[in-house]
Design an enzyme around this catalytic site. Structure first.
Site, PDB file in Angstrom:
ATOM      1  N   GLN A  81       0.977   6.108  -7.051  1.00 26.12           N
ATOM      2  CA  GLN A  81      -0.026   6.893  -6.586  1.00 26.12           C
ATOM      3  C   GLN A  81       0.093   8.504  -6.670  1.00 26.12           C
ATOM      4  O   GLN A  81       1.036   8.975  -6.330  1.00 26.12           O
ATOM      5  CB  GLN A  81      -0.438   6.667  -5.141  1.00 26.12           C
TER       6      GLN A  81
ATOM      7  N   ARG B  74       1.593  -0.995   7.307  1.00 27.88           N
ATOM      8  CA  ARG B  74       2.600  -1.175   8.552  1.00 27.88           C
ATOM      9  C   ARG B  74       3.090  -2.516   8.638  1.00 27.88           C
ATOM     10  O   ARG B  74       4.351  -2.897   8.916  1.00 27.88           O
ATOM     11  CB  ARG B  74       1.658  -0.843   9.664  1.00 27.88           C
TER      12      ARG B  74
ATOM     13  N   ARG C 177      -8.161   5.197  -5.143  1.00 28.58           N
ATOM     14  CA  ARG C 177      -8.460   5.227  -3.646  1.00 28.58           C
ATOM     15  C   ARG C 177      -9.476   6.016  -3.265  1.00 28.58           C
ATOM     16  O   ARG C 177      -9.380   7.384  -3.726  1.00 28.58           O
ATOM     17  CB  ARG C 177      -6.849   5.160  -3.142  1.00 28.58           C
TER      18      ARG C 177
ATOM     19  N   TYR D 152      -7.321  14.674   1.339  1.00 23.97           N
ATOM     20  CA  TYR D 152      -6.552  15.258   0.394  1.00 23.97           C
ATOM     21  C   TYR D 152      -7.748  15.985  -0.711  1.00 23.97           C
ATOM     22  O   TYR D 152      -8.834  15.678  -0.637  1.00 23.97           O
ATOM     23  CB  TYR D 152      -5.553  14.375  -0.232  1.00 23.97           C
TER      24      TYR D 152
ATOM     25  N   SER E 259       0.940  -1.364   0.073  1.00 26.41           N
ATOM     26  CA  SER E 259       0.147  -0.096   0.143  1.00 26.41           C
ATOM     27  C   SER E 259       0.956   1.292  -0.154  1.00 26.41           C
ATOM     28  O   SER E 259       1.987   1.359   0.575  1.00 26.41           O
ATOM     29  CB  SER E 259      -0.877  -0.043   1.129  1.00 26.41           C
ATOM     30  N   PRO E 260       0.463   2.180  -0.697  1.00 28.76           N
ATOM     31  CA  PRO E 260       1.269   3.729  -0.760  1.00 28.76           C
ATOM     32  C   PRO E 260       1.594   4.066   0.806  1.00 28.76           C
ATOM     33  O   PRO E 260       0.375   4.142   1.597  1.00 28.76           O
ATOM     34  CB  PRO E 260       0.387   4.618  -1.319  1.00 28.76           C
TER      35      PRO E 260
END
Length: 381
Positions: free
Chosen positions: A117, A342, A248, A200, A40-41
């Site tokens: 991304q 993570r 996303r 964002y 994942s980014p």
């Protein structure tokens, strides 16, 4: 053409997922992932002037060595002022291409697919790195700049007030995403993801909690999604029909009166015919203090609902940490791809260990065979 190919991608929803679904290939358009595990980014805040460097080669490359089917870059800014921090990765100028090509070349050499991304941080731009406190930096402070947003409302009380984007600003930002796509393709990326989540810029337009406009980009749902749809169309035009496009989203603001899972399903329905192949389903990030019931797999039901109600492929993300959990998500039809963040920081070789736990033949680089005596050399399976 795009619609036909999306129908083909969605067709994979109809087949019965085989045993050990985590290691089943996933074909999307002309690209095939060797397994359903994606990096994942994750923002690293380790660039200077947006340039990829040795850190990015090693950080992303090690996850490819570890066997991830898809390795995604962090949120990569389409404009200099689109960065969250001065340390963000960027793709707003031609000079960024060659250093990124080092990254994509190595990822491909390990049998993984490189993804990028593309992002604009909107009102959450111009902040310090997390290890420096993460606070907003005002335009008159060193390292700060004027942030923009759909409406002049800051993310946190006391933060600098963003400048409301004019129609011309919106058009320029759409073009910035298109130009970034051209550079991404030149750099060798084979999957592009548009970042429309986590508060964002795109998410700010989507949510009624951050978009108070009264023109064609605000108010009713159809207007609030317009910016996102224009970016999707611009990016797909540059990509052509062969490569996968992900979007996303934050499926819920987790706040009354905000963006909801119902809205997310409808957005997914609208981007499908425009050429989006997979919805990467996260949540939250647009409202400070939102009460989010964080727990293992807490966002997976969102991915499941979007998948079932739209026929689009979905990616599940959020506190996915084990092989068994990942396998269960895929076997139960909740998603088509799992994206780990993570856990990949803790263990770059998660796919290798997951294969061992699930009884799947482990594929490793020849340099690692001595550590995995029952493995096969990568490329021979």
């Amino acid at each position: 053409m795009a619609s036909q190919r999306n129908d083909s991608a969605a067709g994979s929803l109809k087949h019965t997922v085989s045993a050990r679904a985590l290691f089943a290939p996933l074909a999307i358009r002309d690209i095939t992932l060797t397994n359903r595990i994606a990096v994942s980014p994750m923002c690293e805040y380790s660039s200077e002037d947006g340039f990829a460097n040795d850190w990015h080669v090693v950080h992303l490359g090690s996850r490819a060595v570890g066997g991830a089917g898809l390795v995604m870059t962090e949120a990569t800014a389409v404009e200099a002022d689109a960065r969250i921090t001065l340390g963000d990765l960027g793709i707003w100028k031609t000079e960024h291409i060659e250093p990124l090509r080092r990254v994509t070349s190595f990822i491909k050499s390990q049998g993984s697919v490189p993804g990028i991304q593309l992002a604009h941080a909107g009102r959450k731009a111009s902040t310090r790195a997390p290890w420096d406190g993460g606070a907003a930096v005002a335009p008159d402070q060193a390292g700060g700049w004027q942030v923009v947003a759909p409406s002049p409302v800051p993310f946190l009380k006391g933060d600098p007030v963003p400048r409301e984007m004019a129609i011309a600003d919106i058009a320029q930002t759409v073009e910035s995403f298109a130009a970034a796509t051209r550079r991404a393709l030149a750099a060798g990326f084979e999957v592009i993801e548009i970042h429309g989540a986590h508060g964002y810029l795109i998410h700010e337009f989507l949510s009624p909690l951050s978009n108070f406009r009264t023109d064609e980009y605000g108010g009713v749902f159809e207007n609030r999604v317009r910016f996102a749809l224009e970016i999707v169309q611009a990016v797909r035009r540059e990509m052509g029909p062969k490569l996968p496009l992900f979007l996303r989203i934050s499926a819920s603001d987790w706040t009354e009166g905000g963006w909801t899972i119902d809205d997310s399903v409808e957005l997914a329905r609208r981007v499908k015919p425009l050429g989006v192949d997979l919805i990467d389903v996260s949540s939250g990030g647009n409202v400070a203090g939102a009460r989010i019931p964080v727990a293992p797999g807490y966002q997976v039901p969102f991915a499941e609902r979007i998948r079932k109600e739209t026929g689009l492929l979905t990616g599940a993300v959020g506190m996915i940490t084990t092989a068994e959990q990942s396998e269960s998500i895929l076997q139960s039809g909740q998603a088509d791809l799992v994206l780990l963040a993570r856990e990949f920081l803790r263990d770059p070789y998660f796919p290798m260990r997951a294969a061992q736990r699930l009884g799947v033949p482990v594929s490793v680089p020849k340099q690692y065979l001595r550590a995995f005596p029952d493995a096969v050399e990568r490329g021979s399976v």
